[in-house]
Design a protein around this motif. Structure first.
Motif, PDB file in Angstrom:
ATOM      1  N   VAL B  17       0.848  -1.200   0.000  1.00 39.48           N
ATOM      2  CA  VAL B  17       0.000   0.000   0.000  1.00 39.48           C
ATOM      3  C   VAL B  17       0.878   1.242   0.000  1.00 39.48           C
ATOM      4  O   VAL B  17       0.664   2.184  -0.771  1.00 39.48           O
ATOM      5  N   PHE B  18       1.896   1.212   0.837  1.00 38.76           N
ATOM      6  CA  PHE B  18       2.796   2.357   0.927  1.00 38.76           C
ATOM      7  C   PHE B  18       3.460   2.600  -0.432  1.00 38.76           C
ATOM      8  O   PHE B  18       3.496   3.738  -0.923  1.00 38.76           O
ATOM      9  N   GLY B  19       3.950   1.536  -1.052  1.00 40.20           N
ATOM     10  CA  GLY B  19       4.637   1.683  -2.339  1.00 40.20           C
ATOM     11  C   GLY B  19       3.721   2.280  -3.394  1.00 40.20           C
ATOM     12  O   GLY B  19       4.112   3.196  -4.117  1.00 40.20           O
ATOM     13  N   VAL B  20       2.482   1.767  -3.441  1.00 43.23           N
ATOM     14  CA  VAL B  20       1.563   2.249  -4.463  1.00 43.23           C
ATOM     15  C   VAL B  20       1.246   3.727  -4.250  1.00 43.23           C
ATOM     16  O   VAL B  20       1.325   4.546  -5.169  1.00 43.23           O
ATOM     17  N   THR B  21       0.901   4.081  -3.008  1.00 44.10           N
ATOM     18  CA  THR B  21       0.498   5.473  -2.778  1.00 44.10           C
ATOM     19  C   THR B  21       1.686   6.417  -2.930  1.00 44.10           C
ATOM     20  O   THR B  21       1.558   7.508  -3.485  1.00 44.10           O
ATOM     21  N   PHE B  22       2.853   5.981  -2.470  1.00 42.93           N
ATOM     22  CA  PHE B  22       4.022   6.849  -2.614  1.00 42.93           C
ATOM     23  C   PHE B  22       4.382   7.009  -4.091  1.00 42.93           C
ATOM     24  O   PHE B  22       4.708   8.112  -4.536  1.00 42.93           O
ATOM     25  N   GLY B  23       4.259   5.935  -4.833  1.00 38.54           N
ATOM     26  CA  GLY B  23       4.498   6.008  -6.275  1.00 38.54           C
ATOM     27  C   GLY B  23       3.548   7.005  -6.917  1.00 38.54           C
ATOM     28  O   GLY B  23       3.937   7.837  -7.734  1.00 38.54           O
ATOM     29  N   CYS B  24       2.285   6.937  -6.499  1.00 35.52           N
ATOM     30  CA  CYS B  24       1.277   7.864  -7.005  1.00 35.52           C
ATOM     31  C   CYS B  24       1.659   9.303  -6.715  1.00 35.52           C
ATOM     32  O   CYS B  24       1.559  10.182  -7.569  1.00 35.52           O
ATOM     33  N   SER B  25       2.098   9.560  -5.488  1.00 33.55           N
ATOM     34  CA  SER B  25       2.408  10.940  -5.122  1.00 33.55           C
ATOM     35  C   SER B  25       3.657  11.410  -5.860  1.00 33.55           C
ATOM     36  O   SER B  25       3.792  12.573  -6.195  1.00 33.55           O
ATOM     37  N   LEU B  26       4.563  10.468  -6.151  1.00 36.34           N
ATOM     38  CA  LEU B  26       5.735  10.850  -6.940  1.00 36.34           C
ATOM     39  C   LEU B  26       5.326  11.241  -8.353  1.00 36.34           C
ATOM     40  O   LEU B  26       5.854  12.182  -8.929  1.00 36.34           O
ATOM     41  N   LEU B  27       4.335  10.522  -8.891  1.00 33.89           N
ATOM     42  CA  LEU B  27       3.849  10.849 -10.233  1.00 33.89           C
ATOM     43  C   LEU B  27       3.324  12.279 -10.278  1.00 33.89           C
ATOM     44  O   LEU B  27       3.557  13.016 -11.238  1.00 33.89           O
ATOM     45  N   VAL B  28       2.622  12.640  -9.198  1.00 36.24           N
ATOM     46  CA  VAL B  28       2.107  14.011  -9.138  1.00 36.24           C
ATOM     47  C   VAL B  28       3.268  14.998  -9.184  1.00 36.24           C
ATOM     48  O   VAL B  28       3.229  16.016  -9.870  1.00 36.24           O
ATOM     49  N   GLN B  29       4.350  14.647  -8.458  1.00 37.14           N
ATOM     50  CA  GLN B  29       5.517  15.535  -8.435  1.00 37.14           C
ATOM     51  C   GLN B  29       6.196  15.583  -9.809  1.00 37.14           C
ATOM     52  O   GLN B  29       6.842  16.555 -10.147  1.00 37.14           O
ATOM     53  N   LEU B  30       6.060  14.491 -10.554  1.00 41.34           N
ATOM     54  CA  LEU B  30       6.748  14.412 -11.839  1.00 41.34           C
ATOM     55  C   LEU B  30       6.083  15.251 -12.923  1.00 41.34           C
ATOM     56  O   LEU B  30       6.658  15.499 -13.967  1.00 41.34           O
ATOM     57  N   LEU B  31       4.844  15.652 -12.667  1.00 39.31           N
ATOM     58  CA  LEU B  31       4.133  16.432 -13.677  1.00 39.31           C
ATOM     59  C   LEU B  31       4.956  17.659 -14.044  1.00 39.31           C
ATOM     60  O   LEU B  31       5.513  18.316 -13.171  1.00 39.31           O
ATOM     61  N   PRO B  32       5.011  17.938 -15.326  1.00 42.73           N
ATOM     62  CA  PRO B  32       5.816  19.091 -15.742  1.00 42.73           C
ATOM     63  C   PRO B  32       5.208  20.420 -15.305  1.00 42.73           C
ATOM     64  O   PRO B  32       5.885  21.428 -15.315  1.00 42.73           O
TER      65      PRO B  32
END
Lengths: 329, 320, 284, 329
Positions: B17-32
């Protein structure tokens, strides 16, 4: 002597993608009541298939069985599956080589053991469990009550084999097939199980068929022996007669090639060269001809019939041991 | 010792769960671009700054995640932003989740109740004509995507025959028949493929089990074929089936996007899709977290079920 | 001794060969491009002369759409399965061979990705990766294509990676691996000479199944409106056909049939390969 | 028994392999530890065949692999020709290992099914870049001839086309390719059919003579061991029971376990039935071995001393060492 089971001209063929494979051909076997009959052979000799076919346990669209099997006065080969099934447990029972795979891994020992008591003998649950505990102590399992609640994976190999024996004898069968009952076990445990089987057979007055590759086991635990090779019975006699007066070169070669605890250290073993013939494409003469050190032209050309040496000693050889013939150089 | 297994397993699942949600939040950070810009395309810079602070985007990746996690565990799943205002994600999920759960449960019931008898029977008749017919039909069915079945159903049953409504959802409280009418086609579309894959799994395992010595042993006790099949062979053969069924549950809750869209069932899958196409990344993160938690919960159920179905797995756990 | 293939297998190979042929040489077939509008033939049913598969309500010829769609669907599927399979098996094989901490990290990562439903993952990745700096500017087609392939690759990595890991675990328990070690073979040689050749057949079989998964995923994305722009893939055609169900059903079911045939064929080929493999291993 | 001790170590110039206080443990989950091999010491002299005998689970296979550092033991030293393998860096160990090769129990699992026999046997030469391609090809043919296989018939085939016995020949050829000085055979015949076992045992003897090998022969079968070994070491639950020459061990075993093992082997002669009672029970779990002598739970002669104190190996007759407080006389 009364006959417990008599097998006549039994053939078993399997349809395979490579052609028809005749695993058992023309086997005649008499199992006298109360006797212990050993069937000896290498893997692929057809010994297991012959017994399962005799019981009627082989099923599937690719199996073809011919011949007659008479068990306890009833002709099994003329009965329906339902009728044959009624002979299982109370008439015939079986124990298997590998106790790891022959007990259902997901059901408790008590359930597996009491199942046939309830279904075949109509006992109620309580009586069946009580009888199960008795059976477990009969096969010398300490603390049978606790054993009833265990799963097979929690037991050692020897204990599983005892449980399997308990299941097999639970409905007082008249005939027990034991298919390599000790091959998967350690030597010290093997000795215990063989002794147990012999005692149970005596106490319960069962007949027994002991299938094995080990002539040592046969010598100590059977009254009659049939040696099988490439799907045929090649020699058959009382145990004492067979070991005293071997006729078949194969039997002797088998005996000599087994490392014997009494041989001198460093002594060279006698060897049977070659391998079993291809079961799809058998030679037309004797099945052992390519490996036999006494083989003559006749052995290549003509299939030997079962001959009688007197007192029930049968063999399938043109030039049996004791016959004066020059050994092939 | 069994306790330590569960602790370990739970830790593993929490890491997921942690990996999935953290991955998700990283994606948000990756947005240009800043999500604030996406969410408020017409807002003033001040409004955007305010929103950036509110979401926690000014705190860096870890700070943002920590803030989101803190709110998530207290039940605040964030908001969906419109040009006109906001809506709570939890409110949307409250309507969508029951729909998805019902859809999932019906689908599983339909799929399993067809697949189990079919799988057992065709394993019993392996190699005969009936088995071949069943296997080939199912094989073809398993290859047809669920949206194709859904569209064909809409075309034939909905549009041509007019037997069933093609859109919308009705709760059970609107009457069982109303409810059922709106569920039949989505459930059918989803379950056809599952029936096929479940039957294949069970058939393969049953065939292997039927070759085991303990089945011959059971037959040599004089038991009927029916009893041997169901009492002796089915349970040891069903572990893969139940594992696969439980794993599918997570997928059915969030992954039935296309079918939910076609039939306008508007469950979690549709909400996820809406969040993605509306670029509601914060809402998406919470929804994915919910889906993932369900996945994890079903995973735990598998462990319990597997331990019951096959006691050997309990022992393996001790030795794990 | 080799068992002959059955008719469905020939059919599957035939169809796949045909689809690949269309994908590669489709542009050389002397017919109109898929975007040419045939105004006179709008909503023509199949078997209209010059338009075997009919024309949809926009006036596009369905046959040339299918050919063009084959190119896109197969290109996307082959690239993402190839790339995802390569990365996934690299991770899976090394993880299972070396075990230890590296293995648990890889395995956890696989589990994390697998716990998100395929389509949700692909959707989210496409949405994030295809966002422009200027959000009002349209994303160019080539970038959307790359984004799509990347997203589907990421979906495939753990699927094939897990298979590779499980197969490697099984094979590294064999005694010939111990034998190779005892003769002083280096780990990288053991992997390349003994593990990979044994794991590969299973991976190829599953790879065919993965091609089916990717084709369906791509079509689903198109249905949801985030696939290849202009609705040029099979999924896009299905999405367009959906709008006009009542009067022009063939615009829906022809691409569905093309897609279903392709997926059935890849699944069937994968199944046949796996069956052959199982029989071979059954003899060991 | 199961004792420790070094009284049986020979310390002379002929010693090729010396193993001291070797310990191998596995984690069993829940913080428990399987004591597979517990402080075992032994040595092997040049040209000798040491047989390690014991029932399943006694640690004999683990011991054999630990000698090759596959995987390395938890503690203890393996000194081969003066080099301590346990202390070597990885790269040097890799080359040191080539002087010792192993033949495995399962002949089919020990050959890569994807490779042709030619490549299988050439592989060790390829790894060490021995000779040119032509020289290697010649060597492969020579090895195949030596193990009794016709190169023309087998070179381009794969392992699954062969029977177990032929696979074991290929496996032996491969293990000899690097011309090792020591061969560790782990149950090399127990997976084979009875009539094939003798062929492989004789082949191993021939190869030993031809290549001047020193051998460690691991087996559960006392009869097999007697035929091939110069020195026997009996193991039980990770410890040594008895060490000595075959003739002494078989004629007057000093350890109660050795004697029980010998008496459990069935003799293929119906006129000589075993009279001794088989050993009771089964080996306890190596996770929680009994205190003191590990055999005491099944030993007919066990006393309180056996529980309290672990017996050390001591010489009871010239060249015969036993770890028992109350040896048979």
């Amino acid at each position: 002597m009364n006959s417990m089971m008599s097998i006549g001209n039994l053939h078993v063929r399997f349809a395979t993608p490579f052609g028809s494979l005749e695993a058992v051909r023309s086997v005649d076997l008499e199992i006298p009541a109360g006797a212990s009959v050993g069937i000896v052979g290498e893997s692929g000799s057809g010994k297991t298939v012959a017994c399962r076919a005799a019981m009627g346990l082989l099923s599937g669209s690719n199996v073809q069985r011919d011949g007659t099997v008479v068990f306890d006065g009833k002709e099994l080969t003329a009965m329906t599956r339902e009728e044959v099934r009624n002979e299982f447990g109370t008439g015939m029972a079986m124990i298997f080589q590998d106790p790891m795979t022959a007990l259902n891994p997901v059901r408790r020992i008590g359930t597996q053991l009491s199942e046939s008591l309830r279904l075949r003998l109509g006992m109620d649950k309580k009586a069946a469990l009580a009888r199960s505990a008795e059976l477990l102590s009969l096969v010398r399992i300490p603390d049978p009550e606790a054993m009833l609640k265990k799963f097979p994976y929690q037991l050692s190999g020897g204990m599983r084999q005892r449980v399997m024996i308990a299941i097999a004898i639970s409905c007082n069968p008249k005939l027990l097939f034991a298919d390599e009952p000790t091959t998967a076990l350690d030597v010290t445990v093997q000795a215990q199980i063989l002794q147990l089987l012999s005692e149970l057979r005596r106490d319960l007055k069962m007949s027994m068929v002991l299938i094995t590759h080990d002539l040592g086991v046969v010598a100590n635990h059977t009254d009659f022996v049939a040696v099988m090779y490439a799907g045929e019975v090649v020699e058959q006699a009382t145990t004492a007669e067979l070991f005293a007066n071997m006729k078949m070169p194969y039997t002797q070669a088998l005996l000599n090639s087994i490392p014997n605890i009494e041989m001198k250290s460093g002594e060279r073993l006698q060897v049977i060269e070659g391998r079993l013939p291809n079961p799809v494409d058998r030679p037309k003469g004797c099945g052992f001809v390519t490996r036999c050190s006494y083989a003559q032209q006749k052995c290549h050309d003509e299939h030997p019939p079962l001959l009688d040496a007197g007192n029930g000693h049968l063999y399938r050889c043109w030039y049996p041991l004791g016959h004066t013939i020059a050994r092939k150089p | 010792m069994r306790g330590s297994f569960w602790v370990k397993r739970l830790a593993q699942l929490l890491i997921t769960v942690f990996g999935v949600t953290f991955g998700c939040s990283l994606l948000v950070q990756l947005l240009p671009v800043s999500p604030a810009e996406i969410l408020l395309p017409v807002g003033s810079p001040e409004e955007r700054d305010l929103l950036t602070k509110e979401i926690g985007l000014d705190r860096g990746p870890i700070g943002y995640y920590a803030k989101w996690l803190g709110e998530f565990v207290t039940g605040d799943f964030g908001d969906i932003y419109y040009s006109g205002g906001t809506e709570e994600v939890s409110g949307r999920l409250a309507t969508a989740l029951p729909r998805s759960l019902l859809l999932m449960i019906y689908t599983q019931i339909v799929a399993l109740s067809i697949a189990i008898p079919l799988g057992v029977w065709s394993a019993y008749r392996v190699g005969r004509r009936a088995d071949k017919v069943i296997s080939n039909t199912l094989f073809t069915m398993s290859s047809i995507p669920n949206f194709a079945i859904a569209l064909v159903l809409v075309l034939i049953v909905g549009v041509r025959l007019q037997w069933l409504p093609t859109l919308d959802y009705q709760p059970f409280s609107a009457g069982p028949w109303e409810h059922a009418k709106h569920m039949i086609m989505p459930v059918l579309s989803l379950s056809v493929g599952l029936v096929a894959s479940y039957t294949r799994l069970l058939r393969a395992d049953m065939i292997a089990t039927l070759r085991e010595d303990y089945i011959t042993m059971a037959a040599s006790k004089g038991l009927s074929d029916r009893r041997v099949l169901w009492r002796h062979a089915f349970r040891p053969s069903s572990v893969t089936l139940f594992t696969s069924a439980a794993l599918n549950m997570g997928g059915l809750i969030g992954g039935a996007i296309v079918v939910e869209t076609i039939f306008a069932t508007y469950g979690v899958g549709f909400e996820v899709f809406a969040a993605i196409s509306g670029r509601q990344y914060i809402a998406l993160q919470s929804m994915v977290a919910i889906i993932c938690i369900f996945y994890v919960l079903f995973n735990l159920t598998i462990d319990v079920i597997a331990g019951y179905v096959d006691p050997r797995t309990r022992d393996r756990r001790i030795n794990a | 001794m080799r068992k002959k293939y059955t008719i469905p297998t020939y059919f599957a190979f035939g169809w796949l060969g045909f689809a690949v042929f269309l994908a590669v040489f489709g542009s050389f077939i002397p017919i109109d491009g898929y975007q040419v509008i045939h105004g006179d033939f709008i909503d023509s049913p199949p078997f209209t002369s010059g338009h075997w598969f009919g024309v949809d309500s926009n006036g596009y010829d369905i046959f040339s759409g299918i050919i063009n769609g084959a190119r896109l669907s197969i290109f996307i599927a082959v690239v993402s399965v190839g790339l995802g399979g390569f990365i996934g098996s690299l991770l899976g094989v090394t993880a299972a061979y070396y075990r230890g901490r590296y293995d648990s990290v890889v395995n956890t990562a696989f589990n994390v990705v697998l716990s998100v439903p395929n389509l949700v993952l692909a959707l989210a990745l496409v949405a994030v990766l295809a966002t422009n700096v200027d959000i009002n500017e349209a994303v160019p087609t080539w970038r959307r294509l790359i984004t799509l392939v990347m997203s589907l690759t990421i979906v495939i990595i753990p699927i094939l990676g897990r298979i590779a890991r499980a197969a490697t675990l099984a094979w590294s328990g064999r005694e010939f691996i111990v034998a190779a070690r005892s003769m002083g073979m280096r780990d990288r040689h053991i992997i390349s000479r003994h593990i990979v050749p044994n794991v590969l057949p299973a991976l190829i079989a599953v790879g065919f199944l993965a091609v089916g998964v990717v084709i369906i995923a791509e079509a689903s994305l198109s249905l949801l409106g985030v696939g290849i722009p202009d609705g040029a893939s099979w999924g896009g055609m299905i999405a367009r056909g959906r709008n006009d169900l009542e009067y022009n059903p063939h615009a829906l079911y022809i691409p569905i049939i093309a897609l279903a045939f392709t997926v059935i064929s890849t699944n069937h080929v994968g199944d046949v390969l796996r069956g052959k493999l199982d029989r071979r291993e059954g003899r060991l | 028994m199961a004792g420790s001790g070094v009284a049986h170590m020979r310390n002379n110039d002929e010693v090729v392999l010396e193993v001291r206080d070797l310990v191998v443990e596995f984690k069993a989950g829940g913080g428990r530890v399987v004591n597979a091999v517990s402080k075992i010491s032994f040595d092997v002299c040049r040209g000798e065949t040491l047989a390690i005998v014991g029932e399943s689970g006694c640690g004999k296979t683990t011991l054999g692999k630990a000698v090759l550092q596959l995987p390395p033991p938890n503690s203890g030293d393996v000194i081969f020709e003066g080099t301590n393998l346990s202390k070597l860096p990885k790269e040097q160990l890799r080359s040191a290992r080539t002087a010792m090769q192993m033949v495995f129990q399962d002949p089919i699992s020990s050959l890569d099914p994807r490779m042709m026999v030619r490549d299988l046997i050439e592989e060790p030469l390829w790894v060490w870049e021995r000779g040119s391609e032509e020289e290697r090809a010649v060597k492969v043919r020579e090895l195949l001839n030596n193990v009794g296989l016709d190169p023309e018939l087998v070179l381009n085939r794969r392992s699954y086309e062969f029977s177990g016995g032929q696979c074991q020949r290929i496996s032996i050829a491969r293990s000899l390719a690097l011309e090792p000085r020591m061969l560790i055979c782990d149950e090399p015949v127990s997976a084979l059919d009875v009539s094939i076992q003798a062929q492989i045992l004789n082949l191993l003897q021939d190869m030993k003579d031809r290549y001047g090998l020193t051998m460690i022969f691991i087996s559960h079968d006392l009869a097999v061991v007697k035929a091939v070994s110069n020195r026997i070491m009996v193991m039980y639950l990770g410890k040594i029971c008895e060490v000595g020459s075959p003739d002494v061990i078989y004629s007057k075993p000093a350890h109660h376990y050795t004697s029980a093992l010998i008496n459990s082997v069935p003799i293929p002669d119906p006129t000589r039935k075993r009279t001794t009672v088989p050993l009771q029970g089964e080996p306890p779990s190596p996770v929680a071995p009994p205190s003191g002598c590990r055999f005491r739970t099944r030993c007919p002669a066990a006393t309180e001393k056996c529980a309290a104190e672990e017996p050390q190996l001591r010489e009871v007759s010239p060249g015969q060492f036993v770890a028992c407080h109350h040896p048979r006389s």
